[in-house]
Write an enzyme that holds these catalytic residues in place. Structure first.
Site: not given
Length: 352
Positions: A18-20, A102, A144, A206-207, A229-230
């Site tokens: 989930p990413m704002a 977050c 999370k 993460g990463d 995510g990213r």
């Protein structure tokens, strides 16, 4: 390999974070189409006075989305969080996810998100209230979090045990403290320790930017799934690439430029439908920018595209750019090893 959350069987063990400002319904559905087995909504506030705002209503839009529908909630008051859980369940949420990961200052300054890890009694009170509120609906609660507040206060293992005892049915752990934000490198020893300490599924985050990294993190942590995510920004097909690699040990060929052109144009049409003309053309710019950032003439195109003020013009520009790219190459270029993703503030509430 499938994964179970309550009565829900997930398609695989690759999740989109989930990413704002990013993981709205069109993006979640795109990631699911391209191999993600599970997607959690953007963070929804527990503040009742904001539930009917346009921003929250867009974040809570799940029209046509494949299940299970997972809604993430954030807040600092146990009763309000419980009420928010029920409110979202009655509007279609099949899983409730609690945000304690977050690191954004605007969230942590209100003692929400990962700031709750500093107040263990309050964190547990919130979790118990949400679990109790969701139980009559037979809706599982997940959570999370980070490894802790700071390097000197990594309390994820203790909290994980407490949350499991309270009834949480899955835990996602991002391998950084709140103090780190997204700087430095994620560490996975704490995630492995959480996995060893609880019986519920644990998701490592993460990463994770490549198929090899997904394989290595799963092996190092023993986690049941990984959350990305990213690295999915502008590269949503990363999920099918990882699936193929985990299944075969070989790399899937990069997607055809023609396929990416279709995917992006379809994504933009859905994006405009959700946000409307004025907001749609502006919020789409970041998505387009992520797609083209490593492509030939991508930065020059991005600068031109950012000056376009209407959806039709933006669509034409994207179409023309990818048509021209297809004349130069058949397939998208393969990413460099563990290519550094965007770290824009807008995605600060990702668990990536």
């Amino acid at each position: 390999m499938t994964l179970q959350i309550g009565t829900h069987t997930l398609e695989n063990r690759l999740f989109v974070a989930p990413m704002a400002g990013v993981t709205d319904r069109p993006f979640r559905m795109l990631c699911r189409e391209l191999g993600a087995g599970y997607a959690v909504s953007e963070m929804v506030t527990s503040r009742k006075e904001l539930w009917n705002t346009l921003k929250t209503s867009r974040r809570a839009n799940h029209d046509g989305e494949p299940g299970p529908i997972a809604v993430q909630i954030a807040g600092t008051d146990a009763a309000m969080m419980a009420e928010a859980a029920v409110y979202n369940i009655e509007r279609g949420a099949q899983i409730i996810d609690i945000n304690m990961g977050c690191p954004a200052k605007k969230v942590c300054n209100k003692w929400a998100g990962s700031a709750l890890m500093r107040d263990e009694p309050l964190a547990l009170e919130i979790v118990q209230a949400v679990v109790d509120a969701a139980q009559p609906y037979n809706v599982p609660v997940t959570l999370k979090m980070r490894t802790g507040w700071s390097e000197d206060n990594r309390n994820a293992v203790k909290l994980a045990r407490d949350f499991e005892s309270a009834g949480v049915q899955m835990l996602t752990v991002h391998g950084r403290t709140r103090e780190q934000g997204y700087k430095g490198h994620a560490e996975y020893d704490t995630i492995a320790a959480v996995k060893a300490a609880v019986r519920v599924p644990v998701v490592a985050n993460g990463d994770i930017r490549s198929p090899e990294k997904a394989r290595d993190v799963l092996a190092a942590t023993g986690a049941d799934a990984v959350m990305i995510g990213r690295a999915a920004q502008g590269r949503p097909w990363i999920f099918r690439e990882i699936t193929h690699f985990l299944d075969t040990g070989t790399h899937l060929a990069p997607p055809l430029v023609a396929e990416v052109r279709r995917l992006l144009l379809d994504h933009l049409v859905e994006h405009y439908a959700l946000y409307g003309e004025f907001s749609g053309v502006r919020t789409a710019r970041k998505h387009i920018g992520w797609y083209v950032r490593a492509l030939p003439d991508g930065e020059a195109f991005r600068a031109r595209m950012n000056a376009i003020e209407d959806c039709a013009g933006q669509l034409r520009a994207v179409d023309d750019y990818f048509q021209g790219l297809a004349d130069r190459m058949d397939r998208m270029p393969a990413p460099t090893a563990d290519e550094e993703p965007s770290g824009e503030e807008e995605t600060a509430c990702a668990v990536d």
